[in-house]
Scaffold this motif. Structure first.
Motif, PDB file in Angstrom:
ATOM      1  N   PHE A 100      -6.304   8.372   2.417  1.00 43.80           N
ATOM      2  CA  PHE A 100      -5.258   7.524   1.866  1.00 43.80           C
ATOM      3  C   PHE A 100      -3.961   8.319   1.676  1.00 43.80           C
ATOM      4  N   PHE A 101      -4.093   9.550   1.212  1.00 42.05           N
ATOM      5  CA  PHE A 101      -2.922  10.418   1.034  1.00 42.05           C
ATOM      6  C   PHE A 101      -2.174  10.569   2.353  1.00 42.05           C
ATOM      7  N   GLN A 102      -2.903  10.770   3.436  1.00 46.26           N
ATOM      8  CA  GLN A 102      -2.267  10.930   4.743  1.00 46.26           C
ATOM      9  C   GLN A 102      -1.580   9.638   5.197  1.00 46.26           C
ATOM     10  N   LYS A 103      -2.182   8.483   4.891  1.00 48.83           N
ATOM     11  CA  LYS A 103      -1.547   7.205   5.222  1.00 48.83           C
ATOM     12  C   LYS A 103      -0.202   7.074   4.510  1.00 48.83           C
ATOM     13  N   VAL A 104      -0.187   7.446   3.233  1.00 47.87           N
ATOM     14  CA  VAL A 104       1.052   7.360   2.464  1.00 47.87           C
ATOM     15  C   VAL A 104       2.088   8.329   3.014  1.00 47.87           C
ATOM     16  N   LEU A 105       1.662   9.529   3.366  1.00 44.78           N
ATOM     17  CA  LEU A 105       2.597  10.512   3.917  1.00 44.78           C
ATOM     18  C   LEU A 105       3.196  10.030   5.231  1.00 44.78           C
ATOM     19  N   ARG A 106       2.382   9.366   6.064  1.00 46.33           N
ATOM     20  CA  ARG A 106       2.895   8.837   7.331  1.00 46.33           C
ATOM     21  C   ARG A 106       3.936   7.751   7.067  1.00 46.33           C
ATOM     22  N   TYR A 107       3.636   6.887   6.090  1.00 45.55           N
ATOM     23  CA  TYR A 107       4.591   5.832   5.748  1.00 45.55           C
ATOM     24  C   TYR A 107       5.909   6.444   5.251  1.00 45.55           C
ATOM     25  N   ILE A 108       5.815   7.447   4.377  1.00 45.28           N
ATOM     26  CA  ILE A 108       7.013   8.093   3.839  1.00 45.28           C
ATOM     27  C   ILE A 108       7.815   8.758   4.954  1.00 45.28           C
ATOM     28  N   SER A 109       7.113   9.448   5.839  1.00 44.93           N
ATOM     29  CA  SER A 109       7.795  10.155   6.926  1.00 44.93           C
ATOM     30  C   SER A 109       8.576   9.201   7.808  1.00 44.93           C
ATOM     31  N   ALA A 129      10.284   8.238  -2.422  1.00 41.34           N
ATOM     32  CA  ALA A 129       9.167   8.994  -1.858  1.00 41.34           C
ATOM     33  C   ALA A 129       8.573   9.926  -2.899  1.00 41.34           C
ATOM     34  N   LEU A 130       9.434  10.582  -3.668  1.00 39.33           N
ATOM     35  CA  LEU A 130       8.960  11.480  -4.718  1.00 39.33           C
ATOM     36  C   LEU A 130       8.202  10.706  -5.794  1.00 39.33           C
ATOM     37  N   ALA A 131       8.709   9.515  -6.143  1.00 33.88           N
ATOM     38  CA  ALA A 131       8.021   8.678  -7.128  1.00 33.88           C
ATOM     39  C   ALA A 131       6.623   8.323  -6.650  1.00 33.88           C
ATOM     40  N   LEU A 132       6.522   7.947  -5.382  1.00 31.49           N
ATOM     41  CA  LEU A 132       5.234   7.560  -4.826  1.00 31.49           C
ATOM     42  C   LEU A 132       4.256   8.735  -4.825  1.00 31.49           C
ATOM     43  N   LEU A 133       4.741   9.915  -4.453  1.00 36.04           N
ATOM     44  CA  LEU A 133       3.863  11.085  -4.412  1.00 36.04           C
ATOM     45  C   LEU A 133       3.405  11.499  -5.808  1.00 36.04           C
ATOM     46  N   ARG A 134       4.303  11.429  -6.783  1.00 36.05           N
ATOM     47  CA  ARG A 134       3.916  11.779  -8.157  1.00 36.05           C
ATOM     48  C   ARG A 134       2.836  10.832  -8.668  1.00 36.05           C
ATOM     49  N   CYS A 135       3.014   9.544  -8.419  1.00 34.77           N
ATOM     50  CA  CYS A 135       2.035   8.570  -8.892  1.00 34.77           C
ATOM     51  C   CYS A 135       0.723   8.697  -8.133  1.00 34.77           C
ATOM     52  N   LEU A 136       0.813   8.983  -6.843  1.00 33.67           N
ATOM     53  CA  LEU A 136      -0.388   9.169  -6.040  1.00 33.67           C
ATOM     54  C   LEU A 136      -1.196  10.360  -6.542  1.00 33.67           C
ATOM     55  N   GLY A 137      -0.522  11.418  -6.979  1.00 33.39           N
ATOM     56  CA  GLY A 137      -1.212  12.577  -7.526  1.00 33.39           C
ATOM     57  C   GLY A 137      -1.771  12.334  -8.904  1.00 33.39           C
TER      58      GLY A 137
END
Length: 373
Positions: A100-109, A129-137
């Motif tokens: 799932f993390f990789q899916k989100v990273l692809r979307y962000i990229s 993108a930073l907001a999404l990564l912080r919440c994902l973590g």
């Protein structure tokens, strides 16, 4: 007002008291220094180097620091403080969460590389993108919330306004427990309408559903913390679990109620409660017959004494401001703590990219502070 009080009479003696003299705002701190001597307002921003030694010596003559060792046995009185036992615990992301993390990273990229938008819009995309990564973590619950909600900084009227809103939401700059929205999950949707935005919105909702599916057994961060808390409880501790976002705290508390023995009382306190309600819930939890676990956001990291009912802290989410960690730990590691030892556990992932970034920042700042002592 302060300058008038100090400047009107050079012989006047004042005692100005602050729990946190340096909140991270260097300009505000320099303003305080100028109350001691007006010329301190003209100090260079960087005081390092041989050529600034005379500035450092002038400043040093105005600083007095008292530590616990200075007052443990002061004026023939014994002042007891607990010993702080610090430890680190790590967890690994499960295969489903990694995917799932990789899916989100692809979307962000994809949308960050969109060169068709202007510079201002590009900045909004980076913040989202930073907001999404912080919440994902943080947790699947926080990730799902940010994927469903619109980014607050998308409404900024200027680049400066965007940066200000985003920094307050993401960078942990405010150390005030009363700061508004300090634990609210920031949205990541920056769509503006149109067919392309509708497609982006559908993709975000699809990712949100995928995040929801990772709750519970698929969440290795949650599952790995349960034995850590069980061990703390077995050792007799009553821990506080600090989270960054409201959704994470409520989700963790709900899962812990099912995972821990029924004799353990679990409660969550977040910014959704008014200050008086927070104190009431903490008080009620402290009156529980057996052991207790408090899951809280940083709305409880300052301004409230928790040492009577709790004696351990677990940082479920790392703050991007190391002072915030000290504030969290200071809720239990303080005068009046009846337990001779308090435990502090910093919890992070070895393969979570966001945790890795934060941990490196914390370690660098910690080393800088130690080198300066």
């Amino acid at each position: 007002l302060l300058k008038d009080l100090v400047g009107s009479d050079s012989e006047r003696h004042l005692v100005l008291v602050s729990a946190v003299p340096h909140s991270g705002n260097e300009q505000a701190f320099r303003s305080l220094l100028s109350l001691l001597r007006p010329e301190f307002s003209e100090l260079p921003e960087d005081l390092a180097g041989k050529h600034n030694e005379h500035h450092r010596r002038q400043l040093a003559a105005h600083f007095i620091q008292r530590r616990r060792a200075n007052i443990r046995a002061y004026l023939d009185e014994d002042t007891p403080f607990p010993d702080r036992l610090s430890a680190e615990r790590q967890y690994k992301l499960g295969p489903e969460y990694k995917e799932f993390f990789q899916k989100v990273l692809r979307y962000i990229s994809e949308y960050i590389r969109d060169d068709s938008v202007g510079q201002g819009r590009k900045r909004v995309q980076w913040w989202s993108a930073l907001a999404l990564l912080r919440c994902l973590g943080s947790s699947p619950a926080a990730a799902a919330a940010t994927l469903r909600n619109r980014a607050p900084f998308a409404e900024g009227e200027s680049q400066e306004a965007v940066d200000q809103i985003a920094r307050e939401a993401l960078m942990d700059q405010s150390l005030e427990e009363s700061a508004e929205n300090m634990d609210v999950t920031p949205g990541s949707d920056v769509s503006e309408g149109g067919d392309e935005s509708q497609a982006s919105r559908r993709r975000l909702l699809e990712l949100a559903r995928a995040a929801e599916a990772l709750k519970g057994k698929q969440d290795s961060k949650l599952n790995s913390v349960i034995p850590i808390l069980k061990k703390l409880l077995k050792e007799g501790y009553n821990p506080i679990v600090f989270c960054k976002f409201i959704e994470t705290a409520e989700y963790v508390a709900e899962e812990l109620r099912s995972a821990l023995p029924r004799s353990i009382t679990v409660a969550a306190v977040t910014g959704t409660l008014a200050p008086k309600e927070r104190e009431q819930r903490v008080g009620d939890l402290g009156q529980s017959a057996g052991q207790r676990v408090l899951v809280a956001t940083d709305c409880l990291s300052e301004g409230i004494n928790l040492q009577q009912h709790f004696d351990a802290v677990l940082h479920y989410d790392l703050s991007w401001n190391p002072t915030r960690h000290e504030q969290r730990e200071g809720r239990v590691d303080r005068f009046g703590q009846r337990t001779p030892e308090v435990k502090v556990i910093t919890y992070y992932s070895t393969d979570n990219q966001i945790d890795g970034i934060v941990l490196n920042v914390l370690l660098r700042k910690h080393q800088t502070i130690r080198n300066s002592l």
